[in-house]
Scaffold this active site. Structure first.
Site, PDB file in Angstrom:
ATOM      1  N   ASP A  13      23.599  -8.056  29.044  1.00 10.32           N
ATOM      2  CA  ASP A  13      22.305  -7.728  28.440  1.00 10.32           C
ATOM      3  C   ASP A  13      21.941  -8.823  27.433  1.00 10.32           C
ATOM      4  O   ASP A  13      22.806  -9.565  26.954  1.00 10.32           O
ATOM      5  CB  ASP A  13      22.429  -6.364  27.747  1.00 10.32           C
ATOM      6  CG  ASP A  13      21.136  -5.922  27.088  1.00 10.32           C
ATOM      7  OD1 ASP A  13      20.059  -6.123  27.685  1.00 10.32           O
ATOM      8  OD2 ASP A  13      21.207  -5.386  25.973  1.00 10.32           O
ATOM      9  N   ASP A  15      18.850  -8.568  24.634  1.00 10.90           N
ATOM     10  CA  ASP A  15      18.435  -8.048  23.330  1.00 10.90           C
ATOM     11  C   ASP A  15      19.558  -7.242  22.690  1.00 10.90           C
ATOM     12  O   ASP A  15      20.028  -6.256  23.263  1.00 10.90           O
ATOM     13  CB  ASP A  15      17.199  -7.150  23.468  1.00 10.90           C
ATOM     14  CG  ASP A  15      15.931  -7.950  23.718  1.00 10.90           C
ATOM     15  OD1 ASP A  15      15.765  -9.001  23.089  1.00 10.90           O
ATOM     16  OD2 ASP A  15      15.114  -7.517  24.541  1.00 10.90           O
TER      17      ASP A  15
END
Length: 249
Positions: A13, A15
């Site tokens: 991922d 963010d």
């Protein structure tokens, strides 16, 4: 034993794991460079729908990472591929870059004035969301409803900002329908990410239990939670680390 000895590939991922507000988090870039040096496969998987893959790739390269467009998977791109299928007419509630992704995928992007003739609606978070967009969606009475994700917020340096889920709630309420989600935590986008990797053991790395960890588990993959978010039996990861550099410890 460090986690790098357990897995050959990582679906990571962005963010809250690699950066916040496009400022890299401490140790994240160095960790990713080390994974590459060790021959690990890395794919970046984000629910961020505002930016095209090329834009995200360019920003990651700006951090000093060796990244190809094919190693970046976004919920926006996955959503564009799905809603554009068959050359469909699509009304997009989203950014200009997302609308361009739908066009590149073969869809016909409609203006708000033409939304009533849409085959499909694609909802994604963006900072220019307006009442006019919501009103146009209400006119697309025959359109199938899709969304890039249901994330309520995303992290920024000054605190959380509203994300797709906040906008989607308004659209679903107005239309009286529930959207089909095309990004995380749904398994297809994880399978799309995995298709970019070679053989071997793969782990999903993320900071949101109900999105990254749940999605990885649904896709049958190992999971690594970054940070100290609360989990449930359904979202409990296989491993937990304080930050991305924890993969090397």
């Amino acid at each position: 034993m460090p986690l790098t000895d357990l897995y050959d590939n990582y679906i990571i991922d962005l963010d809250g794991v690699v950066h916040v507000g496009w400022s890299p988090l401490p140790g994240a870039v160095e960790t990713l460079q080390e994974l590459t040096r060790r021959g690990k496969g890395v794919v970046y998987l984000t629910n961020e729908p505002r930016y095209a893959r090329a834009s995200i790739t360019a920003r990651l390269r700006g951090f000093g990472l060796s990244v190809s467009v094919d190693s970046v998977i976004t919920a926006g791109w996955a959503g564009a591929l799905a809603v554009a299928e068959g050359g469909a007419a699509v009304y997009v509630i989203g950014s200009a870059e997302l609308r361009a992704e739908v066009t590149r995928a073969g869809g016909t992007v409609l203006s708000a004035a033409d939304a009533s003739s849409a085959d499909r609606i694609l909802v994604a978070g963006h900072s220019d969301f307006s009442y006019a967009e919501l009103r146009a969606a209400c006119r697309a009475t025959a359109a199938e409803l899709f969304a890039t994700n249901r994330d309520p917020t995303f992290p920024m340096p000054d605190g959380p900002w509203p994300a797709t889920g906040a906008i989607l709630a308004a659209v679903e309420t107005a239309l009286g329908r529930t959207a089909t989600v095309l990004g995380k935590p749904e398994p297809p986008i994880f399978r799309l990410a995995q298709s970019r990797l070679g053989s071997g053991r793969t782990a999903v790395v993320g900071d949101t239990p109900g999105v990254d960890i749940l999605g990885g588990r649904r896709a049958g993959l190992a999971t690594v939670l970054v940070g100290a978010a609360l989990t449930t039996a359904e979202t409990r990861p296989d491993h937990a680390v304080a930050d991305l550099a924890g993969l090397l410890r």
